[in-house]
Design an enzyme around this catalytic site. Structure first.
Site, PDB file in Angstrom:
ATOM      1  N   ASP A   1       0.058  -7.517   1.378  1.00  8.00           N
ATOM      2  CA  ASP A   1       0.474  -6.125   1.582  1.00  8.00           C
ATOM      3  C   ASP A   1       1.997  -6.013   1.682  1.00  8.00           C
ATOM      4  O   ASP A   1       2.535  -5.369   2.581  1.00  8.00           O
ATOM      5  CB  ASP A   1      -0.187  -5.524   2.822  1.00  8.00           C
TER       6      ASP A   1
ATOM      7  N   HIS B   1       0.815  -1.216   0.000  1.00 15.30           N
ATOM      8  CA  HIS B   1       0.000   0.000   0.000  1.00 15.30           C
ATOM      9  C   HIS B   1       0.851   1.270   0.000  1.00 15.30           C
ATOM     10  O   HIS B   1       0.356   2.360  -0.274  1.00 15.30           O
ATOM     11  CB  HIS B   1      -0.982   0.003   1.184  1.00 15.30           C
TER      12      HIS B   1
ATOM     13  N   SER C   1       4.649   2.754   7.909  1.00 15.21           N
ATOM     14  CA  SER C   1       4.334   1.579   7.089  1.00 15.21           C
ATOM     15  C   SER C   1       5.514   1.190   6.210  1.00 15.21           C
ATOM     16  O   SER C   1       6.080   2.029   5.507  1.00 15.21           O
ATOM     17  CB  SER C   1       3.117   1.863   6.204  1.00 15.21           C
TER      18      SER C   1
END
Length: 457
Positions: free
Chosen positions: A317, A277, A388
């Site tokens: 992911d 992402h 992230s």
């Protein structure tokens, strides 16, 4: 008597199209000192547009202007880059292997007309708002993009793009030619077309020169990217025991929404691991490295490099990137799940909320399997937007046990942060450190790279 109409028809029909070209030697600026010790080849037989057309039904009604750009554009780009690099030549794509970098030059010109309305003067000192006069103002708009690539792998090293728009200015001689064509019923139309075309070409040449100046300035600011590893100074922050880890962490920039995430090296030759992402659907992403510039909160920022997205798995992911270069500091992933245990001290590294290369400490709170079947690590080490893709490091061994992924919002709960386990990342892409070319080749040639390979099922 039939000769005059025939002559006028030939002049009108033959004079409605202008054919011109960009001049050579457009860029004339002093050299930058010291120059970058590298060679660049401007690709002159690919990507460079051959010509562009300017057409209008208003200001230059029913006329077409064709302007060739290939030769002059390549020469201008080569002249601009030669002020910064030691050796720059324009050459054909097949000869690229003899240079340190190839430069792809793309030029996207546009012609625009802006309508402006003026109230007519009645002659009695008043303007009548009901009687408007329309004036068409022509503008030249252009986008210039230069991509520097590794000639052996084709991977992007840096990409620069600039855009500008200027009102087109015509010379006095053009207005004279326009008047002659108007009052002689088109007899001087060819002269008029040539005059307008020459001014259009000159205006686009000026915009090109301006855009090249801006891009060269950006390259000069990013010169550390092009310097050899031996010439790059080892500029670090005062991060004590965490310096070695932070050097292996990169910031990933998302140009679409101006957000950012994190990534970290898992091999010395430039492979990085991050979240899918973070890179979304991009093929190439910008990355910023810890060691490229001295830490300065109020400074001009860090130079941007480019990494290629080698593989991504949306279901897990996870994404694998490749940055050109060698001898990067890298982190070892811990494949042994027995080393993941509740209470183990961990550190989360990344860019929370834009604060680059931050370190947060905590413990492993629990080991879990989420609704997607992923092997997850719950931790109370703070994970925020921008973390992230960054590493979760086991402090005892210095190995990565997880890839920071998501957090439960504080309105719901406190200190609920999650990372995809290193074991999950390795099995998703079928990797084993040290990373070998054979592993990457198998990954890139997979029939369905978005799905788990057979070894991960």
């Amino acid at each position: 008597m039939k000769i005059l109409p025939l002559l006028m028809s030939v002049l009108l029909l033959g004079g409605c199209t202008y054919h011109g070209k960009f001049s050579r030697g457009l860029y004339r600026q002093p050299d930058v000192s010291p120059k970058i010790n590298a060679s660049v080849m401007v690709v002159q037989d690919k990507y460079v547009p051959d010509f562009f057309r300017v057409e209008s039904d208003e200001f230059i009604a029913f006329r077409r202007f064709v302007i060739r750009t290939d030769d002059g554009l390549s020469a201008a780009a080569a002249d601009a880059l030669s002020t910064l690099f030691e050796r720059v030549e324009a050459n054909v794509y097949s000869q690229r292997k003899g240079y340190d970098y190839t430069a792809e030059v793309e030029f996207f010109p546009r012609y625009e007309e802006e309508r402006r309305f003026y109230m007519r003067h009645e002659g009695n000192g008043y303007y009548n708002p009901r009687r408007l006069r329309v004036r068409h103002l022509p503008y030249a708009n252009a986008v210039l993009r230069i991509t520097l690539r590794n000639p052996h792998t084709g991977a992007p090293v840096a990409v620069y793009q600039e855009e500008d728009k200027e009102k087109i200015r015509f010379a006095a001689s053009t207005y004279v030619a326009d008047g002659l064509a108007t009052y002689t019923l088109g007899l001087f139309s060819p002269l008029q077309i040539q005059a307008i075309g020459g001014d259009l070409t000159h205006n686009y040449e000026q915009i090109l020169t301006k855009l090249l100046k801006r891009i060269v300035k950006q390259m000069q600011d990013d010169r550390v990217i092009f310097a050899s590893p031996a010439a790059q100074a080892d500029l670090t922050r005062m991060d004590a025991d965490y310096t070695a880890y932070l050097k292996a962490v990169a910031t990933v920039l998302n140009s679409r929404d101006q957000s950012s995430g994190s990534a970290f090296f898992i091999s010395a030759d430039g492979y990085l691991l991050t979240n899918a992402h973070v890179v979304e659907k991009a093929r190439d992403v910008q990355v910023v490295l810890y060691g490229d510039k001295e830490y300065s909160p109020d400074g001009p920022g860090y130079p941007k490099r480019y990494a290629r997205v080698v593989a991504r798995n949306q279901a897990r992911d996870l994404a694998l990137l490749k940055l050109e270069g060698e001898n990067f500091p890298w982190l070892m992933l811990e494949p042994d799940r027995t080393q993941y245990y509740t209470g183990a001290a961990v550190a989360s590294l990344g860019e929370p909320k834009g604060y680059r290369w931050s370190v947060n400490e905590g413990i492993i709170s629990a080991l879990r399997r989420d609704e997607h079947g992923r092997d997850m690590i719950q931790t109370d080490a703070a994970v925020n937007s921008g973390n992230s893709g960054g590493p979760l490091i086991l402090k005892d061994s210095g190995r990565v046990v997880g890839i920071n992924t998501w957090v439960v919002r504080k309105e719901v709960a406190e200190s609920l942060n999650f990372a995809i386990s290193a074991y999950e990342a390795l099995r998703t892409f079928g990797l084993r450190q040290p990373i070998t070319p054979a592993q990457i080749k198998r990954l890139e040639t997979a029939r369905q790279p978005e799905l788990l390979p057979d070894s991960a099922q």
